[in-house]
Write a protein that holds these residues in place. Structure first.
Motif, short mmCIF file in Angstrom:
data_model
loop_
_atom_site.label_atom_id
_atom_site.label_comp_id
_atom_site.label_asym_id
_atom_site.label_seq_id
_atom_site.Cartn_x
_atom_site.Cartn_y
_atom_site.Cartn_z
N ARG A 16 0.82 -1.21 0.00
CA ARG A 16 0.00 0.00 0.00
C ARG A 16 0.86 1.27 0.00
NH1 ARG A 16 -5.22 1.01 1.55
NH2 ARG A 16 -5.39 -1.08 2.44
N GLU A 17 1.90 1.29 0.83
CA GLU A 17 2.70 2.50 0.96
C GLU A 17 3.52 2.79 -0.31
OE1 GLU A 17 4.98 -0.89 3.07
OE2 GLU A 17 2.90 -0.18 2.83
N GLU A 18 3.55 1.83 -1.26
CA GLU A 18 4.30 2.03 -2.50
C GLU A 18 3.41 2.44 -3.67
OE1 GLU A 18 7.67 -1.43 -1.56
OE2 GLU A 18 5.79 -1.93 -2.59
N ALA A 19 2.11 2.56 -3.43
CA ALA A 19 1.16 2.81 -4.52
C ALA A 19 1.44 4.13 -5.24
CB ALA A 19 -0.27 2.78 -3.99
N GLU A 40 -4.76 10.58 -1.79
CA GLU A 40 -5.91 9.97 -2.46
C GLU A 40 -5.56 8.59 -3.01
OE1 GLU A 40 -8.90 10.80 -6.25
OE2 GLU A 40 -7.58 12.39 -5.50
N ILE A 41 -4.39 8.47 -3.63
CA ILE A 41 -3.97 7.17 -4.19
C ILE A 41 -3.82 6.14 -3.09
CG2 ILE A 41 -2.04 5.99 -5.31
CD1 ILE A 41 -1.72 8.39 -7.12
N TYR A 45 -6.23 2.61 -2.45
CA TYR A 45 -5.59 1.33 -2.78
C TYR A 45 -6.28 0.19 -2.05
CZ TYR A 45 -2.23 -2.45 -3.10
OH TYR A 45 -1.63 -3.67 -3.32
N VAL A 46 -6.66 -0.84 -2.79
CA VAL A 46 -7.30 -2.03 -2.24
C VAL A 46 -6.49 -3.24 -2.66
CG1 VAL A 46 -9.37 -3.46 -2.18
CG2 VAL A 46 -9.58 -0.96 -2.33
#
Length: 346
Positions: A16-19, A40-41, A45-46
């Motif tokens: 998630r933290e790399e999205a 927002e990104i 993220y899911v």
């Protein structure tokens, strides 16, 4: 940059933290403007149940990545489980180190293990061909220009064209499902495309409904060619999807170009769409036969691919012949070496 391969983390699913870093890498590689919406990104993220974005990471940042996702492809009475590859990119500083090849091998195996039979790739680079992909079947490419419609007079039975709206979701879904070969899609896919056409301008920049005698009988979705991404006012389009009456599509094509201010339109048509090809030829349009530009594929599970198509085989072969057929595969995906090998035994 020369970096030891062991210094990379991956291949693995993105975290998630790399999205946001992943989105930035995609935009750098494909020449798109950067955006500043990290919160927002990350919030949207899911983690995927299947598929997802796989990365190679160096010093905490994704430097090469591939997106994979699953679909179903309806082919007459058979339904093929497909896996798609897209968004393949490597940061310019990390190219020529085999990162994309490593990711491709991993993602192909991942799709195989997740149940895909056929792998569709949005790209035709050498790395795909070296790893067993081939070009799509033959397509006839047509090129239309606005001036071809000059001097054309309207006929009493000419179709009526209009812009598609979100109210046309069920109509588009029905027309799509009536096609002998089509992706199995939820209505939400059509709703997203019709509500926000420019959210993915490469796929669907303009959508048209074609009516005759007051009844909607076809749709035509246009996209912007990849090399003109970000230039929606160029007046150049390509057909990205169509369904419905072939005669209505042919009759409406130049009308749509004039109404939609399209100066040039390309339309690749699969060689199997005989009715459409004959109608275009009968109306004086000439095309060129070639491979589908920018797309390759690979059968990654041949026995189950043929199992998916068993309803078609049963309808075309007598029972004795059908029962005697066996399909086998060997090669790297099954622990072997060399190229894919497929066998049909009886």
């Amino acid at each position: 940059m020369n970096t030891s391969f062991v210094q990379f983390d991956g291949p693995r699913l993105i975290r998630r933290e790399e999205a946001f870093a992943s989105d930035r890498l995609f935009r750098i590689c494909f020449g798109m403007p950067e955006i500043d919406n990290e919160e927002e990104i990350l919030a949207n993220y899911v983690p995927p149940r299947r598929g997802g974005t796989y990365v190679m990471v160096h010093e905490g940042k994704p430097v090469s990545q591939i997106g994979i996702f699953h679909d179903q492809l309806k082919m007459y009475d058979g339904t093929i489980r497909t896996g798609s590859i897209g968004g393949v990119c490597t940061h310019p500083d990390y190219r020529m180190q085999g990162l994309a090849s490593r990711l491709m091998e991993h993602c192909t195996q991942q799709l195989f293990e997740e149940g895909a039979r056929l792998m569709l790739i949005s790209g035709d680079a050498g790395v795909y061909m070296r790893l067993g992909s081939v070009f799509h079947g033959k397509f006839m490419y047509y090129s239309f220009k606005t001036e071809q419609g000059n001097g054309r007079h309207s006929m009493p039975n000419d179709p009526v064209i209009r812009r598609a709206t979100p109210a046309d979701v069920l109509l588009c879904s029905r027309l799509c499902q009536a096609e002998p070969v089509h992706f199995v899609r939820p209505n939400s896919d059509f709703l997203r495309a019709l509500q926000d056409p420019m959210s993915d301008i490469y796929i669907h920049a303009d959508q048209w409904i074609i009516e005759r005698s007051g009844q909607a009988i076809a749709y035509l979705f246009l996209g912007i060619p990849w090399h003109l991404q970000g230039k929606p006012d160029s007046g150049i389009r390509q057909v990205s999807e169509y369904a419905g009456s072939r005669s209505a599509l042919v009759d409406a094509i130049l009308m749509m170009m004039t109404t939609g201010n399209v100066q040039e339109l390309s339309w690749p048509i699969a060689w199997q769409d005989v009715e459409l090809l004959q109608l275009l030829e009968g109306n004086g349009f000439a095309g060129n036969m070639t491979n589908l530009d920018g797309h390759t594929l690979r059968i990654i599970n041949f026995p189950n691919f043929m199992k998916d198509l068993s309803p078609i085989l049963r309808s075309r072969l007598d029972a004795k012949l059908s029962r005697g057929l066996h399909f086998e595969q060997s090669g790297p995906l099954l622990g072997g070496i060399g190229d894919d090998r497929y066998r049909i035994n009886r």
